[in-house]
Scaffold this motif. Structure first.
Motif, PDB file in Angstrom:
ATOM      1  N   SER A 277       0.855  -1.187   0.000  1.00  0.00           N
ATOM      2  CA  SER A 277       0.000   0.000   0.000  1.00  0.00           C
ATOM      3  C   SER A 277       0.888   1.233   0.000  1.00  0.00           C
ATOM      4  CB  SER A 277      -0.922   0.025   1.221  1.00  0.00           C
ATOM      5  OG  SER A 277      -1.535   1.298   1.368  1.00  0.00           O
ATOM      6  N   GLN A 279      -0.046   4.343   0.022  1.00  0.00           N
ATOM      7  CA  GLN A 279      -0.561   5.330   0.971  1.00  0.00           C
ATOM      8  C   GLN A 279      -0.107   5.007   2.397  1.00  0.00           C
ATOM      9  OE1 GLN A 279      -4.892   5.682   1.153  1.00  0.00           O
ATOM     10  NE2 GLN A 279      -4.694   7.896   1.376  1.00  0.00           N
ATOM     11  N   ASN A 280      -0.136   3.740   2.758  1.00  0.00           N
ATOM     12  CA  ASN A 280       0.309   3.330   4.087  1.00  0.00           C
ATOM     13  C   ASN A 280       1.811   3.556   4.258  1.00  0.00           C
ATOM     14  OD1 ASN A 280      -0.143   2.061   6.702  1.00  0.00           O
ATOM     15  ND2 ASN A 280       0.984   0.309   5.886  1.00  0.00           N
ATOM     16  N   GLN A 282       3.660   5.780   2.662  1.00  0.00           N
ATOM     17  CA  GLN A 282       3.890   7.219   2.790  1.00  0.00           C
ATOM     18  C   GLN A 282       3.529   7.711   4.187  1.00  0.00           C
ATOM     19  OE1 GLN A 282       1.285  10.250   0.861  1.00  0.00           O
ATOM     20  NE2 GLN A 282       3.174  10.945  -0.160  1.00  0.00           N
ATOM     21  N   TYR A 283       2.437   7.209   4.731  1.00  0.00           N
ATOM     22  CA  TYR A 283       1.988   7.615   6.068  1.00  0.00           C
ATOM     23  C   TYR A 283       3.030   7.270   7.126  1.00  0.00           C
ATOM     24  CZ  TYR A 283      -0.964   7.938  10.238  1.00  0.00           C
ATOM     25  OH  TYR A 283      -1.476   8.268  11.478  1.00  0.00           O
ATOM     26  N   ILE A 294       3.657   9.603  -3.890  1.00  0.00           N
ATOM     27  CA  ILE A 294       2.781   8.545  -4.382  1.00  0.00           C
ATOM     28  C   ILE A 294       1.927   9.115  -5.502  1.00  0.00           C
ATOM     29  CG2 ILE A 294       2.806   7.265  -2.220  1.00  0.00           C
ATOM     30  CD1 ILE A 294       0.057   8.404  -1.572  1.00  0.00           C
TER      31      ILE A 294
END
Length: 321
Positions: A277, A279-280, A282-283, A294
């Motif tokens: 993921s 997004q995960n 990057q978080y 991303i």
């Protein structure tokens, strides 16, 4: 969507911290910049002279090993925004996925734009765009292939913003004054001075004359001329930087693979990885105040620029663990 890296303000708004707390790896800008020399008073106080502009163009010609005519502009972005106005609107094809400003600028100027996935699919376009090496996956197209393509389209724009470390890929030495070709070069990425806003358009003299009329008498600042000329003539710095970046590519890929990511490409200034993921990923990096890139068109791909110091490398290594 005209989304970009470098949006560190948004990262800070979401994850906190001062600007100095963050390592911005969301762009492909060299974080070990060319050392800015002492600047003359004239660079600050006087309008750029034609003599100064000529000296900058000569330095660029030497650095890019080209006999093409050259126009300095305020970054490769300025060149991208000029290309749609060079000729009457028609059908443009862009080899992608790639840097989204090419298609966005063409559409904003009234062009019909098709995103295509292969070099052959560009044939027949009134204007075709190839980013070489490509951003974000580092896909490479040889000068021979590009020259062959140039006879199958109205005009061919080759964006070489990340070609400084790969002179073997550059079309600049092979243009031979063909009037269908444009090569765009970025100064700020490789030299780590993106805030200087300097880039170049290489093309046939008639094309450059037309673009020069569009850009006006002072297309770049005296500061950009003085720093750019000095840096472009410093071949020792360029060779040393390419050597360092080649070593760091291996270091970055090793860190990413240790984290369970898969290498999907990139250049000497950024790397592209597949993750479960994006997004995960990057978080989690952002929680450590490391900003990444991303893409809205991929749920799994993440791009990282290269850290600039030993301390930054250590922070990234810890965050990926």
């Amino acid at each position: 969507m005209r989304d970009h890296g470098g949006n560190i303000d948004g990262a800070r708004a979401q994850f906190g911290g001062n600007a100095s707390d963050w390592i911005d790896l969301s762009t492909g800008i060299n974080r070990v910049p060319y050392p800015v020399p002492d600047l003359s008073a004239a660079a600050w106080q006087s309008l750029p002279t034609q003599t100064a502009l000529t000296s900058l163009k000569q330095a660029a010609a030497k650095a890019y090993h080209t006999t093409a005519s050259i126009l300095p502009v305020a970054g490769a972005q300025a060149a991208i925004q000029m290309m749609p106005r060079f000729r009457s609107v028609g059908l443009a094809r862009v080899l992608g996925p790639t840097y989204n400003e090419h298609a966005a600028s063409l559409r904003a100027a009234g062009w019909t734009v098709e995103d295509v996935g292969t070099l052959d699919a560009l044939s027949g376009a009134d204007l075709a765009v190839v980013v070489n090496p490509n951003n974000p996956d580092g896909q490479e197209t040889s000068p021979k292939e590009l020259l062959a393509l140039s006879s199958k389209v109205g005009h061919l724009v080759v964006d070489e913003s990340f070609a400084d470390a790969r002179p073997d890929l550059s079309l600049a030495p092979h243009m031979d004054h063909l009037n269908t070709l444009f090569v765009l070069r970025s100064f700020g990425k490789f030299y780590g001075l993106a805030g200087l806003r300097l880039g170049f358009v290489l093309s046939h003299p008639d094309n450059i004359s037309q673009l020069a009329d569009m850009s006006g008498p002072w297309p770049v600042s005296g500061i950009a001329i003085e720093v750019g000329r000095r840096a472009l003539l410093d071949s020792e710095w360029a060779i040393s930087t390419i050597s360092r970046l080649n070593q760091e590519v291996c270091q970055m890929d090793s860190l990413a693979q240790t984290a369970g990511w898969t290498v999907r490409g990139g250049t000497e200034l950024f790397r592209l990885y597949e993750t479960p993921s994006a997004q995960n990923a990057q978080y989690k990096l952002a929680q450590k105040h490391i900003w990444s890139r991303i893409f809205p068109w991929s749920p799994t791909l993440i791009r990282l620029g290269m850290p600039g110091t030993t301390a930054e490398w250590a922070r990234l290594s810890e965050a990926l663990q």
